[in-house]
Design a protein around this motif. Structure first.
Motif, PDB file in Angstrom:
ATOM      1  N   ALA A 271       8.418 105.909   4.459  1.00 42.11           N
ATOM      2  CA  ALA A 271       8.663 105.957   5.898  1.00 42.11           C
ATOM      3  C   ALA A 271       7.386 106.289   6.656  1.00 42.11           C
ATOM      4  N   THR A 272       6.586 107.201   6.120  1.00 43.81           N
ATOM      5  CA  THR A 272       5.331 107.580   6.767  1.00 43.81           C
ATOM      6  C   THR A 272       4.396 106.388   6.875  1.00 43.81           C
ATOM      7  N   HIS A 273       4.331 105.600   5.819  1.00 39.72           N
ATOM      8  CA  HIS A 273       3.441 104.434   5.821  1.00 39.72           C
ATOM      9  C   HIS A 273       3.916 103.386   6.821  1.00 39.72           C
ATOM     10  N   VAL A 274       5.199 103.112   6.813  1.00 40.68           N
ATOM     11  CA  VAL A 274       5.749 102.106   7.725  1.00 40.68           C
ATOM     12  C   VAL A 274       5.476 102.504   9.176  1.00 40.68           C
ATOM     13  N   ALA A 275       5.754 103.775   9.514  1.00 38.05           N
ATOM     14  CA  ALA A 275       5.547 104.231  10.890  1.00 38.05           C
ATOM     15  C   ALA A 275       4.060 104.288  11.238  1.00 38.05           C
ATOM     16  N   GLY A 276       3.237 104.689  10.261  1.00 39.11           N
ATOM     17  CA  GLY A 276       1.806 104.771  10.520  1.00 39.11           C
ATOM     18  C   GLY A 276       1.177 103.434  10.846  1.00 39.11           C
TER      19      GLY A 276
ATOM     20  N   GLY B 228       1.341 102.856  14.434  1.00 39.35           N
ATOM     21  CA  GLY B 228       0.778 103.871  15.305  1.00 39.35           C
ATOM     22  C   GLY B 228       1.717 104.997  15.656  1.00 39.35           C
ATOM     23  N   SER B 229       2.625 105.346  14.758  1.00 35.94           N
ATOM     24  CA  SER B 229       3.568 106.444  14.991  1.00 35.94           C
ATOM     25  C   SER B 229       3.362 107.507  13.913  1.00 35.94           C
ATOM     26  N   PRO B 230       2.405 108.424  14.092  1.00 32.11           N
ATOM     27  CA  PRO B 230       2.124 109.421  13.051  1.00 32.11           C
ATOM     28  C   PRO B 230       3.104 110.577  13.019  1.00 32.11           C
ATOM     29  N   ASP B 231       3.883 110.770  14.102  1.00 34.35           N
ATOM     30  CA  ASP B 231       4.840 111.869  14.174  1.00 34.35           C
ATOM     31  C   ASP B 231       6.248 111.292  14.089  1.00 34.35           C
ATOM     32  N   LEU B 232       6.962 111.661  13.056  1.00 33.74           N
ATOM     33  CA  LEU B 232       8.274 111.052  12.849  1.00 33.74           C
ATOM     34  C   LEU B 232       9.204 111.983  12.097  1.00 33.74           C
ATOM     35  N   ILE B 233      10.486 111.711  12.245  1.00 39.00           N
ATOM     36  CA  ILE B 233      11.526 112.354  11.457  1.00 39.00           C
ATOM     37  C   ILE B 233      12.135 111.272  10.584  1.00 39.00           C
ATOM     38  N   THR B 234      12.250 111.547   9.303  1.00 37.18           N
ATOM     39  CA  THR B 234      12.806 110.554   8.390  1.00 37.18           C
ATOM     40  C   THR B 234      14.263 110.894   8.095  1.00 37.18           C
ATOM     41  N   MET B 235      15.049 109.851   7.900  1.00 36.04           N
ATOM     42  CA  MET B 235      16.482 110.010   7.655  1.00 36.04           C
ATOM     43  C   MET B 235      16.907 109.019   6.579  1.00 36.04           C
ATOM     44  N   ASP B 236      17.229 109.536   5.406  1.00 41.20           N
ATOM     45  CA  ASP B 236      17.628 108.717   4.264  1.00 41.20           C
ATOM     46  C   ASP B 236      19.094 109.008   3.962  1.00 41.20           C
ATOM     47  N   MET B 237      19.955 108.073   4.311  1.00 40.19           N
ATOM     48  CA  MET B 237      21.393 108.273   4.135  1.00 40.19           C
ATOM     49  C   MET B 237      21.933 107.269   3.130  1.00 40.19           C
TER      50      MET B 237
ATOM     51  N   SER C 248      13.634 114.789   6.926  1.00 37.42           N
ATOM     52  CA  SER C 248      12.352 115.457   6.783  1.00 37.42           C
ATOM     53  C   SER C 248      11.517 115.173   8.015  1.00 37.42           C
ATOM     54  N   LEU C 249      10.456 115.954   8.209  1.00 32.12           N
ATOM     55  CA  LEU C 249       9.592 115.791   9.372  1.00 32.12           C
ATOM     56  C   LEU C 249       8.163 115.533   8.929  1.00 32.12           C
ATOM     57  N   VAL C 250       7.521 114.582   9.621  1.00 31.90           N
ATOM     58  CA  VAL C 250       6.132 114.207   9.350  1.00 31.90           C
ATOM     59  C   VAL C 250       5.325 114.473  10.610  1.00 31.90           C
ATOM     60  N   ARG C 251       4.237 115.204  10.466  1.00 28.97           N
ATOM     61  CA  ARG C 251       3.382 115.548  11.595  1.00 28.97           C
ATOM     62  C   ARG C 251       1.970 115.048  11.334  1.00 28.97           C
TER      63      ARG C 251
ATOM     64  N   ASP D  79       9.586 119.630  18.942  1.00 23.91           N
ATOM     65  CA  ASP D  79      10.465 118.983  19.911  1.00 23.91           C
ATOM     66  C   ASP D  79      10.772 117.576  19.424  1.00 23.91           C
ATOM     67  N   PRO D  80      12.033 117.259  19.091  1.00 25.37           N
ATOM     68  CA  PRO D  80      12.350 115.924  18.555  1.00 25.37           C
ATOM     69  C   PRO D  80      12.012 114.794  19.523  1.00 25.37           C
ATOM     70  N   ARG D  81      11.891 115.089  20.813  1.00 20.76           N
ATOM     71  CA  ARG D  81      11.557 114.050  21.777  1.00 20.76           C
ATOM     72  C   ARG D  81      10.144 113.505  21.582  1.00 20.76           C
ATOM     73  N   GLU D  82       9.338 114.225  20.803  1.00 17.99           N
ATOM     74  CA  GLU D  82       7.958 113.802  20.566  1.00 17.99           C
ATOM     75  C   GLU D  82       7.819 112.985  19.286  1.00 17.99           C
ATOM     76  N   PHE D  83       8.938 112.638  18.655  1.00 22.24           N
ATOM     77  CA  PHE D  83       8.909 111.983  17.357  1.00 22.24           C
ATOM     78  C   PHE D  83       9.693 110.673  17.407  1.00 22.24           C
ATOM     79  N   ALA D  84       9.362 109.795  16.463  1.00 22.51           N
ATOM     80  CA  ALA D  84      10.200 108.621  16.193  1.00 22.51           C
ATOM     81  C   ALA D  84      11.109 108.961  15.017  1.00 22.51           C
ATOM     82  N   LEU D  85      12.254 108.292  14.941  1.00 26.91           N
ATOM     83  CA  LEU D  85      13.183 108.485  13.830  1.00 26.91           C
ATOM     84  C   LEU D  85      13.137 107.249  12.945  1.00 26.91           C
ATOM     85  N   VAL D  86      12.776 107.432  11.675  1.00 24.15           N
ATOM     86  CA  VAL D  86      12.739 106.328  10.718  1.00 24.15           C
ATOM     87  C   VAL D  86      13.994 106.422   9.856  1.00 24.15           C
TER      88      VAL D  86
END
Length: 685
Positions: free
Chosen positions: A270-275, A278-287, A295-298, A440-447
C-alpha cells in the motif's frame, strides 16, 4: 533482451484459503492463485511456483510472506523447549505482568507459558543493572544442566539471564558450554533476540523464538530446497514483521521477527502504491474474510512499534503498528442478550461461509448484507456450482430485522444495520491508529485492499473526513505485490537506561558504530552493496519514572547540540502522542536502536494506458441500497474503464478481486497506475 531472456520477480503470500503469487516481468503484472495446503504450506507454494507462466530459471527474486510462525503461536504447535534463567527468576515468564485483559474480570486466566515449569532451569550467576558482575557464572552447574538437557530430548533452548543486555558474556558462555557438552538443540540468547529491558517481555520473546526455530527451520529449509529443485536460483527472501525483507537464513534464526509477515507485506504494498502517486501519508485498510487490519504510514514509512500481541502473548520485537478488529466479509451479525445488534468477531469462514454461498451457513454475515443491498452480484463472485437462495438469506436476517425494525421481513433495514455496526467497529480501529496516536485522519489518504476492504472504505473515509480512498489495481493480492518492492531491513537494539543528563555521547556513537558494522555484514550477505545501504538511528526516551517510552530520531552527528535536539524531539513527540509535555522534568534514555536498510529498486509497475468511453465499461444498472435509500445505480467493469476516466456516485465498480462502492456525492477516477481513486467529499483540512 528477448521476452524469453528477461528476468522475473515473484512474490508469494500464503493465506488461509489461497496462496497468492504475483509475478512482474517486463513491467507487466501477472496474478495467480492456488489453494493453500494448511497441513503442509510449502506444498501449496511449490504448486503455485510450478504452475507459473514464466521459465523458472528466469526468476531472479523470490519473496515470501508466511503465517507459519503466527499459526504455530495461535495453535500452540511449537517445539519442545527448555528455558535457562538466572537463579531466582525461573517463574518470571509465568508470573508475567499485573495487567489483565479485562480489568473488571477477576476470573481472567493468563495464557499458558511458552515453556512449562518442568522445562525451566536456574543458573547461578548475577550481574547488576549496569552490567557489573556480582556473581560469576557457575560453569559446573551449567555442565550438570547440560547432562539433564541431553537426556530430556528437548529440541530448543532459550537462555535469558538478568541484565544480559548490559553484560551478554554469561549467556554466550552458557551456549558455549552446552555445545561443549554435546547438547544437540538450537539455542536462542536474549542478548541476541531482544537485548532490552523488561524481564518478562525479553524472556517471553526469547522463549518464543526458541520454540519457533525448529518449526521455521524445517519449513524454510524444505521450501528453499524445493524452489531450487524447480530450477529457481534466486535466494529466498522472507518478509519480516518490521516491514522489510530478510534472508531466509536470518528468518530461520529469528523466526519471532516474522510473526506479522503477511500483514506487514500488505502495508508495504500500500505504501508503494500511494507513494507512486505522491501520497506519502496514508492509512491502510486490509479487510478479508475474518478480520480487518489497519495501519498508519507517515512520510512514506509505516509506523513501527515494539508493543505487539500475537494471540495472548506480548512480543516486543519491532513490528509494523497494525491494529486488528474482527470485522471481515464472513463476520456474523447477531442480537445480543440486551437486544443490541452486534457483528463479529465470530466468522462463518470459508466453510460453511455466508448464507449466500449456499453451503449450509444459516447466520447473516457482512457479505450477505452487501448482497441484499445489491452492492455485489452473486454471479460475479460465487462459483457456478453455488446459487443464491433468497429465502435462506431472508430467514437468516429475520432476527436482526425484528430487532432493528420490529419487522422480520425488513431484510434491507437489517442489512443496513449490520453494515452500520461493522463500519462502526472499523471506524474505531481507524481512529486507534490515527487520532489516538496524535494524527489527524483528514491529512491522510485511505488505501483499501483485501477482498472486502473496497466495499467499506469509501463510507469509512467519508465519516472520518478522509479526502480520498485509493484502491490499487491488485487490491486482492497486495501483500504478495508488497514483497516485490520491499527493502531488506534488519533492526538492532540494546537498552542503556541512563539519566539523559549523564548520557555519554561517545558510548552512543560506539553502540551505533557496532550496530552499523553488523548491519553492513548482514546486508552484504543479502546481496546489497554499500551504495544500496542506509542506516537510521533512533533513541527511546521517557520521563524519569515513566513505564513506557517513545522513539525519536537521531538526525546528525552525536554532538552536544544534537543531544539537545533529540530531547526537544522527545518533548514534541510526547505532546503529539499524549497531548502534553513536561520539558522541566528529567528525561531518561532507555534503548538505542539502529535500522539497517538494503535499498531495493522496485520494478516498474506502471499500467498500460487505456482509451475509450466510460459508458462502454458499464455492465448493467441495478437497485443498490445506500443510507438515503435504494438508488438505480450503474455498475462498471473495472477492467474496461479507460485511464483517467471519472465515475460519479452512486456507482459500483466491479473488479476481478474486489468491488468498490462509490456513494452518492463521491467521484471515482482511474489514475495512470490503474488505481481507482475515490474523492469522498471530505474537507481534508
Amino acid at each position: 533482451m528477448t521476452d524469453d531472456d528477461s528476468t522475473a520477480r515473484v512474490g508469494v503470500d500464503v493465506g488461509g484459503t489461497f496462496t497468492d503469487l504475483v509475478t512482474v516481468r517486463d513491467g507487466r503484472i501477472r496474478v495467480d492463485k492456488t489453494p493453500s495446503t494448511p497441513a503442509s504450506p510449502d506444498e501449496g507454494v511449490v504448486t503455485g511456483l510450478r504452475d507459473l507462466d514464466v521459465p523458472l530459471s528466469a526468476v531472479d527474486f523470490l519473496g515470501h510472506g508466511t503465517t507459519i510462525a503466527t499459526n504455530a503461536v495461535l495453535e500452540g504447535e511449537w517445539a519442545d523447549t527448555a528455558l535457562l534463567t538466572t537463579e531466582g527468576f525461573r517463574d518470571a515468564v509465568e508470573i508475567g505482568r499485573q495487567t489483565r485483559p479485562d480489568i473488571y474480570d477477576f476470573d481472567a486466566t493468563k495464557p499458558d507459558p511458552v515453556v512449562a515449569r518442568d522445562r525451566r532451569f536456574e543458573v547461578p550467576e548475577r550481574v547488576d543493572e549496569r552490567g557489573a558482575v556480582l556473581q560469576d557464572l557457575d560453569e559446573d552447574a551449567v555442565r550438570d544442566l547440560a547432562s539433564d538437557l541431553c537426556a530430556s530430548g528437548i529440541d530448543s533452548i532459550a537462555v535469558s539471564l538478568l541484565f544480559s543486555f548490559e553484560h551478554p558474556d554469561h549467556e554466550r558462555r552458557v551456549r558455549a558450554i552446552l555445545r561443549e557438552e554435546g547438547v544437540d538443540a538450537s539455542v536462542s540468547l536474549s542478548s541476541d533476540v531482544l537485548p532490552e529491558i523488561r524481564e518478562y517481555e525479553r524472556t517471553l520473546t526469547t522463549a518464543m523464538n526458541a520454540a519457533l526455530k525448529p518449526v521455521m527451520d524445517d519449513y524454510l529449509g524444505s521450501l528453499a530446497d524445493a524452489a531450487s529443485g524447480l530450477g529457481i536460483d534466486a535466494p529466498l527472501r522472507v518478509m519480516g514483521s518490521n516491514g522489510g525483507l530478510m534472508a531466509a537464513n536470518a528468518a530461520r534464526q529469528r523466526p519471532v521477527n516474522t510473526l506479522l509477515s503477511g500483514p506487514a507485506a500488505g502495508v508495504r504494498g500500500a505504501t508503494h502504491v500511494a507513494g507512486r502517486r505522491g501520497s506519502p501519508d496514508l492509512i491502510t485498510m486490509d479487510m478479508g474474510g475474518t478480520s480487518c487490519d489497519v495501519s498508519l504510514v507517515r512520510d512514506g514509512d509505516p509506523l513501527v512499534t515494539t508493543d505487539t500481541e500475537v494471540g495472548e502473548y506480548p512480543v516486543s520485537v519491532p513490528t509494523v503498528d497494525i491494529h486488528t478488529v474482527g470485522a471481515g466479509g464472513g463476520s456474523i451479525g447477531y442480537v445480543d442478550k440486551g437486544g443490541a445488534l452486534r457483528v463479529g468477531p465470530q466468522s462463518a469462514g470459508a466453510q460453511p461461509g455466508p448464507v449466500c454461498y449456499n453451503r449450509g451457513g444459516d447466520r447473516p454475515t457482512v457479505t450477505d448484507a452487501h448482497l441484499v443491498l445489491g452492492r455485489i452480484d452473486p454471479s460475479g463472485f460465487l462459483p457456478d456450482a453455488l446459487g443464491r437462495d433468497d429465502e435462506a438469506v431472508q430467514a437468516a436476517f429475520a432476527p436482526l430485522a425484528e430487532a432493528v425494525a420490529n419487522d422480520p421481513d425488513a431484510t434491507e433495514a437489517a442489512a443496513r444495520g449490520l453494515l452500520d455496526v461493522a463500519n462502526a467497529n472499523m471506524r474505531r480501529a481507524l481512529r486507534v491508529v490515527s487520532v489516538e496516536r496524535g494524527y489527524d485522519p483528514r491529512e491522510f489518504a485511505l488505501v483499501a485492499f483485501g477482498g472486502a476492504g473496497p466495499l467499506h472504505a469509501t463510507a469509512l473515509a467519508e465519516a472520518l473526513d478522509i479526502p480520498e480512498v485509493i484502491v490499487p489495481r491488485a487490491a486482492g493480492v497486495l501483500s504478495a505485490l508488497g514483497l516485490l518492492i520491499s527493502d531488506v531491513v534488519y533492526d538492532y537494539s540494546t537498552s542503556m537506561v541512563r539519566r539523559w543528563d549523564v548520557v555519554d555521547a561517545a558510548a552512543l556513537r560506539d553502540a551505533f558504530a557496532e550496530f552499523e558494522a553488523e548491519g553492513r555484514a548482514e546486508l552484504r550477505d543479502a546481496g546489497r552493496v554499500d551504495d544500496e545501504m542506509a542506516f537510521e538511528r533512533t533513541l527511546d526516551l521517557r520521563y524519569a519514572g515513566q513505564s513506557f517510552d517513545l522513539s525519536v530520531p537521531v538526525e546528525g552527528d552525536l554532538t552536544d547540540d544534537e543531544l539537545a535536539a533529540v530531547e526537544e524531539r522527545f518533548h514534541a513527540a510526547h505532546e503529539r502522542r499524549y497531548g502534553h509535555a513536561s520539558p522541566e522534568e528529567p528525561v531518561e534514555l532507555v534503548t538505542v536502536r539502529l535500522r539497517a536498510r538494503g535499498l531495493v529498486e522496485p520494478p516498474d509497475l506502471a499500467a498500460e494506458s487505456r482509451g475509450g468511453d466510460p459508458a462502454d465499461a458499464m455492465a448493467e444498472t441495478r437497485r443498490v441500497g445506500f443510507d438515503g435509500g435504494d438508488r438505480e445505480t450503474p455498475v462498471y467493469d473495472r477492467a474496461r474503464l479507460p485511464t483517467e476516466a471519472t465515475v460519479d456516485g452512486p456507482a459500483v465498480v466491479e473488479g476481478s478481486e474486489s468491488t468498490v462502492v462509490v456513494h452518492p456525492g463521491q467521484r471515482a477516477r482511474v489514475d495512470g497506475d490503474a488505481n481507482l481513486v475515490v474523492e469522498t467529499g471530505g474537507d481534508g483540512e
